[in-house]
Write a protein that holds these residues in place. Sequence first.
Motif, PDB file in Angstrom:
ATOM      1  N   ILE A 383      -0.909  -7.936   2.072  1.00  8.29           N
ATOM      2  CA  ILE A 383      -0.370  -7.985   0.706  1.00  8.29           C
ATOM      3  C   ILE A 383      -1.387  -8.615  -0.235  1.00  8.29           C
ATOM      4  N   LEU A 384      -2.078  -9.656   0.248  1.00  2.39           N
ATOM      5  CA  LEU A 384      -3.049 -10.360  -0.589  1.00  2.39           C
ATOM      6  C   LEU A 384      -4.386  -9.626  -0.706  1.00  2.39           C
ATOM      7  N   LYS A 385      -4.753  -8.890   0.317  1.00  2.76           N
ATOM      8  CA  LYS A 385      -6.079  -8.255   0.334  1.00  2.76           C
ATOM      9  C   LYS A 385      -6.388  -7.439  -0.918  1.00  2.76           C
ATOM     10  N   PRO A 386      -5.512  -6.513  -1.346  1.00  7.62           N
ATOM     11  CA  PRO A 386      -5.842  -5.713  -2.545  1.00  7.62           C
ATOM     12  C   PRO A 386      -5.975  -6.570  -3.802  1.00  7.62           C
ATOM     13  N   LYS A 394      -5.931  -2.169   8.565  1.00  9.78           N
ATOM     14  CA  LYS A 394      -4.834  -1.770   9.438  1.00  9.78           C
ATOM     15  C   LYS A 394      -4.374  -0.355   9.096  1.00  9.78           C
ATOM     16  N   ASN A 395      -4.141   0.432  10.099  1.00  7.28           N
ATOM     17  CA  ASN A 395      -3.766   1.835   9.898  1.00  7.28           C
ATOM     18  C   ASN A 395      -2.259   1.959   9.675  1.00  7.28           C
ATOM     19  N   HIS A 396      -1.842   1.755   8.441  1.00  9.60           N
ATOM     20  CA  HIS A 396      -0.430   1.879   8.093  1.00  9.60           C
ATOM     21  C   HIS A 396      -0.039   3.360   8.020  1.00  9.60           C
ATOM     22  N   SER A 397       1.246   3.610   8.017  1.00 16.16           N
ATOM     23  CA  SER A 397       1.737   4.988   7.930  1.00 16.16           C
ATOM     24  C   SER A 397       1.375   5.588   6.578  1.00 16.16           C
ATOM     25  N   GLY A 404       1.907   2.193  -1.612  1.00 25.96           N
ATOM     26  CA  GLY A 404       0.978   1.170  -2.073  1.00 25.96           C
ATOM     27  C   GLY A 404       0.095   1.678  -3.198  1.00 25.96           C
ATOM     28  N   TYR A 405      -0.418   2.909  -3.052  1.00 24.26           N
ATOM     29  CA  TYR A 405      -1.261   3.500  -4.100  1.00 24.26           C
ATOM     30  C   TYR A 405      -0.489   3.670  -5.402  1.00 24.26           C
ATOM     31  N   ILE A 406       0.747   4.170  -5.295  1.00 24.45           N
ATOM     32  CA  ILE A 406       1.567   4.397  -6.485  1.00 24.45           C
ATOM     33  C   ILE A 406       1.877   3.071  -7.177  1.00 24.45           C
ATOM     34  N   PHE A 407       2.282   2.080  -6.397  1.00 27.85           N
ATOM     35  CA  PHE A 407       2.614   0.767  -6.960  1.00 27.85           C
ATOM     36  C   PHE A 407       1.380   0.130  -7.596  1.00 27.85           C
TER      37      PHE A 407
END
Length: 421
Positions: A383-386, A394-397, A404-407
């Motif tokens: 959560i903090l990394k971006p 990490k290979n998220h779904s 994440g991209y949209i948000f």
Amino acid sequence: MTVQSNDFLIKYFIPVQKGMPERRYDLDWLRILVFGLLIFYHIGMLYVADWGFHFKSVYQSETLANFMLIVEPWRMASLWIISGIAIRFILVKVSLLRYTFVRSLRLLLPLLFGVLVIVPPQLYVEMTANVALDMSYWQFYLAMFTDNNTLFVNYQPGIWPHWDVNHLWYLRSLWEYSLAIILLLPLLNSSLITNTSNWLFKQHLGVMLLILSVPIFIIQITWEQDTNRYPLGFTFLLYGYLIGWHAHFWQQLTINLKPLLLTFAFLVIVFISFYNTVWLTLNDSTPSWLIIMGMLIYSFVRVAGVLTVLALAYRYLNKKSPSLSYFNEAVYPFYIVHQTIIIVLAYNLAPLELGPIIEPLSVIILTVLLCFICFEIIRRSDILKPLFGVRIKKNHSKTIKNMGYIFGCLLIIPIGLEIIF
């Protein structure tokens, strides 16, 4: 897309890949070292006399300026050169659309978070020290969200009213320049600029130094001193893009390392002498030609300093190391948090009256320690990394990634529009 349009994009928007190395470890190391140097430089700003900063220690030294002037001309210029080279590498590997999208997320999310969370304590300390604020930090922070608050009338905004970017101006400008360079790609990749660059990088080092210094000199004598860092930064970024992996340029640096070092040392001595004998005594009677001469020397020191550190890194640091990945990842988090840590530490240590040796040492040790602690926390949280410019490994779904991209895009739209317009 037609064959003709593909040919157009390749010719004018994609740099030539000939001679491109897979990785330039020297540039990675230099980036790490210059950002590290930035931390010590900002600590020095607490203690150097006659130089403005958000908070100043009572233990100030005029002599310290002479040491800081050794690195001041080229420290940011080096980062812009490296940024320009990095952009050239990126544009070879990804499409313009992906370049714009990823670049925006990587730079604007940390900028937004930094402006809203990291920077305000700096302003609180500055205003408390200057006007003796009689309020808690929480009261102060809430006041920043109000319009037309007279509390901030003497503090210029950097993004929105009451909200400044402070040391994060590099992120804002890097995003602006990253977009601007797209518009210039047809020119930068044209045969005219390519042939001119080829000619320049084959010239004697002295000729190269002179020609590269001319635009810097022109900017310094025509732009206001408070704002010339922006055109200077963009110019050095363009230099970096044109340099890229140009074989003749790097060969010139390798062959001329010793004379380059001697030239830089000589220019630094002249520059520091000018600062102490002329700049500190500037008044209405100072001849304009003398000021112009100082700016010319300053321009040569900037360019010679950048070429020197590039040459040293290319000669001695082009090596892979297990620690390189760690420190590369740490650069943005360290950069984002360090100045707030420095200022808050100095402000809270000041009442202890530790003295001109113990206090600076305490600030240095605690700043480095707290930067590492912050980074260790950040690198363990997706959560903090971006928010600190760190890539998520990490290979998220696919669903989570898209959300994440949209948000992220929704979050950066307001600040992006504010910067552009």
